[in-house]
Design an enzyme around this catalytic site. Structure first.
Site, PDB file in Angstrom:
ATOM      1  N   THR A 380      59.850   0.609   5.780  1.00 46.84           N
ATOM      2  CA  THR A 380      61.122  -0.727   5.225  1.00 46.84           C
ATOM      3  C   THR A 380      60.361  -2.330   5.572  1.00 46.84           C
ATOM      4  OG1 THR A 380      62.360   0.957   6.098  1.00 46.84           O
ATOM      5  CG2 THR A 380      63.400  -0.888   6.195  1.00 46.84           C
ATOM      6  N   THR A 398      63.171  -1.356   1.245  1.00 44.73           N
ATOM      7  CA  THR A 398      62.299  -0.103   1.481  1.00 44.73           C
ATOM      8  C   THR A 398      61.820   1.177   0.869  1.00 44.73           C
ATOM      9  OG1 THR A 398      62.490   1.911   3.330  1.00 44.73           O
ATOM     10  CG2 THR A 398      64.481   1.277   2.291  1.00 44.73           C
ATOM     11  N   ASN A 400      61.440   3.928   1.529  1.00 42.79           N
ATOM     12  CA  ASN A 400      61.814   5.397   3.303  1.00 42.79           C
ATOM     13  C   ASN A 400      59.778   4.837   3.602  1.00 42.79           C
ATOM     14  OD1 ASN A 400      62.609   6.987   4.649  1.00 42.79           O
ATOM     15  ND2 ASN A 400      62.400   8.141   3.370  1.00 42.79           N
ATOM     16  N   ASP A 422      66.092  10.016   2.699  1.00 40.11           N
ATOM     17  CA  ASP A 422      67.361   9.986   3.588  1.00 40.11           C
ATOM     18  C   ASP A 422      69.140  11.090   3.309  1.00 40.11           C
ATOM     19  OD1 ASP A 422      66.550   7.933   5.674  1.00 40.11           O
ATOM     20  OD2 ASP A 422      66.321   7.051   3.815  1.00 40.11           O
ATOM     21  N   SER A 451      71.855   5.415   5.353  1.00 38.88           N
ATOM     22  CA  SER A 451      70.141   5.089   5.556  1.00 38.88           C
ATOM     23  C   SER A 451      70.766   4.451   7.413  1.00 38.88           C
ATOM     24  CB  SER A 451      70.489   3.777   4.879  1.00 38.88           C
ATOM     25  OG  SER A 451      69.088   2.885   5.202  1.00 38.88           O
ATOM     26  N   SER A 452      69.951   3.770   7.052  1.00 37.94           N
ATOM     27  CA  SER A 452      69.866   3.183   8.844  1.00 37.94           C
ATOM     28  C   SER A 452      69.983   1.130   8.825  1.00 37.94           C
ATOM     29  CB  SER A 452      68.904   3.743   9.688  1.00 37.94           C
ATOM     30  OG  SER A 452      69.480   4.998   9.893  1.00 37.94           O
ATOM     31  N   GLY A 473      63.438   2.867  10.784  1.00 39.38           N
ATOM     32  CA  GLY A 473      64.043   3.528  10.523  1.00 39.38           C
ATOM     33  C   GLY A 473      65.334   3.692  11.336  1.00 39.38           C
TER      34      GLY A 473
HETATM   35  N1  GLY Z   1      64.811   4.931   4.640  1.00 38.53           N
HETATM   36  C1  GLY Z   1      65.596   4.110   5.978  1.00 38.53           C
HETATM   37  C2  GLY Z   1      66.373   3.996   6.358  1.00 38.53           C
HETATM   38  O1  GLY Z   1      67.316   3.329   4.738  1.00 38.53           O
HETATM   39  O2  GLY Z   1      67.528   4.444   6.655  1.00 38.53           O
END
Ligand code: GLY
Length: 570
Positions: A380, A398, A400, A422, A451-452, A473
């Protein structure tokens, strides 16, 4: 402190497709802590940050700079910068208007809830992470077009694409970190891509090797000429569809045509005398961040001291409880009711902390089954921008994992994401980040995966104060939290707060992961005695932040964990 700026200079600023644009010669001298008088861009590659700065100097605003930086990152930072992925943008205009843009990928129409389960109902882990079946419908190009249509000051779309096209067509010298990643992933690239791709060469990649991406340059030219239609329809869409057919992926021409980026209402909340503006679902970032901050309001963290036993205990317990809610309640609010107001309600959050025991860890097991940890990763990418008039953009994007699914769209030159990982492939089974989910984040056609990513903007006394975010992440949220607390509670400068070692707890697995220096031996012993498990990791999320200093100047800070983070300002 501040390292001298002398990073090679693009010859002239240019704002037309016919521009005269020269690429700096290596080595790039990276600046990770810089004070500017009026504008600042912090991004994960020096060339991309420079593109953003030059767009500002040419009269663009922070949104213009964010768009140009995003397209430049798609070229110079191929492992995360992208046109084959998605992201989130949080905006605060100088007049106080706030907005949030969701250009997260979507599950294809043919996706099914159990698509990653074998005949025994077990998750086939590689399918959601590698290859064509892992790919969600990309959102980045639609997102950039939306941002442009609503907020561009420059009103010159082609100018925003021109630097990226130049970098792809003429090539640029790769950094040491990119060289090492390209070598590391060579066999995965070859496995996913039978035909030659620019990222695979016979010789070992070295710093300063030139990377030319002619197919990507052509794809960017189509976007430059036709806007998002140049990606979601016509030649590029046809190539994506062919690529899907070649590898057994699900994305159709219809999926591409139907993709829409969406404007969302940002999550906005108060922490002490700060106002936090951050990302709503389908990111969990904003809600989890605000939940933790609200649970921490009652603790005198400053008196406890930075990374003291009392501080670590309080922060970890708040994190544990917020991540438990994440797993249960959060998903794409277009598909599943996410009770945002209730989750952010102070009474609710105080109740959640009612069983906080100042002497003991709360076992996560009381809230659900134990699961094994996923290996943490740092893909990301994030960009923080403030322009000359005080508009601010915080944008995280991102694919991912590094280079996403590793699949390149043949003839179009870009990596496709593996964002489908995710989703919660099966309730209770962790994804790559060790995160688990439930019904809220189950796979459905057209749904966006949770997502984070936590692009965030902070006001103090009604004025712009900070812009921050990170790749990393599941550790993104806690890195944003700890950077914020470093400044708001522990009296740190921005550079101290960004560079301070960090720790992280995400409910399950029930372990504090930490950088070694984050928790000293005495505190570790106290934590063990209270029932905590600790596990060292080499590094956590990579913050990029801008802060408004008391004299109105802007401090831009990149993360010293990442050799390519770069702050550019004037
Ligand atoms: N792919 C990591 C996130 O979206 O948190």
């Amino acid at each position: 402190m501040k390292r001298s700026i002398i990073f090679c200079i693009f010859s002239l600023i240019l704002i037309s497709t016919a521009c005269n644009f020269s690429t700096p010669k290596p080595p790039y001298e990276v600046v990770q802590n810089l004070v500017g008088d009026s504008a600042m861009v912090v991004a994960e590659h020096p060339l991309a940050a420079q593109v953003g700065k030059e767009i500002l100097q040419a009269g663009g605003n922070a949104v213009d700079a964010a768009i140009a930086t995003q397209f430049a990152l798609a070229v110079v930072h191929p492992r995360a910068g992208n046109i084959g992925g998605g992201g989130f943008m949080v905006i605060r205009l100088a007049d106080g208007t706030v907005d949030a843009l969701d250009y997260r990928e979507k599950a294809p129409a043919l996706a099914t809830r159990d698509m990653y389960l074998d005949e025994n109902g077990n998750v086939e882990e590689s399918l959601s992470k590698e290859g064509h079946l892992a790919v969600g419908v990309p959102g980045t190009v639609a997102g950039m077009e939306q941002a442009y249509m609503k907020y561009s000051k420059l009103k010159d779309w082609k100018a925003l694409l021109a630097p990226a096209i130049h970098l792809a067509e003429d090539g640029f010298a790769i950094t040491e970190s990119e060289a090492s990643r390209l070598n590391e992933y060579k066999s995965q690239f070859q496995k996913a891509n039978p035909d030659p791709i620019p990222f695979v060469q016979e010789a070992v990649w070295k710093m300063n090797d030139k990377l030319v991406q002619s197919d990507l340059a052509n794809t960017l030219k189509l976007i430059s000429e036709n806007g998002s239609m140049g990606f979601y329809q016509g030649e590029t869409a046809d190539k994506i569809e062919s690529e899907m057919k070649r590898g057994g992926g699900l994305i159709s021409l219809e999926d591409l045509k139907n993709y829409e980026a969406k404007w969302r209402k940002p999550v906005v909340g108060n922490y002490k005398n700060y106002r936090i503006i951050t990302m709503p679902p389908p990111s969990s970032g904003g809600i989890v961040l605000m939940q933790i901050l609200t649970m921490l309001q009652r603790f005198p963290l400053k008196n406890y001291g930075f990374q003291s036993i009392k501080s670590v205990h309080a922060i970890v317990e708040a994190e544990r409880r917020a991540y438990a809610d994440r797993a249960k309640y959060l998903g794409d609010s277009d598909f599943y009711y996410v009770p945002v107001d209730s989750l952010l309600d102070t009474t609710y959050l105080n109740t959640k902390m009612a069983d906080f025991d100042s002497m003991k860890a709360t076992p996560s097991a009381v809230l659900g089954p134990q699961v094994k940890i996923g290996v943490e990763s740092y893909e990301t990418t994030h960009t923080s921008i403030v322009d000359q008039t005080g508009n601010a953009v915080s944008v995280t994007t991102t694919l991912n994992l590094n280079y996403g699914s590793k699949v390149i769209v043949q003839g179009a030159g870009f990596f496709l994401n593996d964002e489908m990982d995710d989703f919660s492939a099966k309730p209770g089974v962790p994804n790559y980040f060790g995160l688990i989910g439930a019904e809220a984040n189950a796979i459905q056609p057209g749904k966006r995966m949770l997502s984070s990513m936590t692009p965030t903007i902070v006001e103090k006394d009604g004025k712009l104060f900070m812009v921050l975010g990170a790749p990393g992440g599941s550790t993104i949220i806690t890195a944003v939290l700890q950077t914020l607390l470093g400044v708001t509670d522990y009296g740190m400068n921005l550079d101290q707060a960004v560079w301070a070692p960090r720790f992280h707890h995400q409910w399950l697995p029930d372990v504090i992961t930490c950088e070694e220096a984050a928790i000293d031996t005495t505190v570790r012993k106290q934590l063990w005695a209270m029932g905590y498990k600790l596990e060292n990791v080499s590094r956590m999320a990579l913050i990029k932040a801008v802060m408004v200093l008391p004299d109105g100047k802007l401090q831009g800070v990149g993360d010293n964990r990442n050799p390519d983070d770069h702050a550019c300002g004037f």
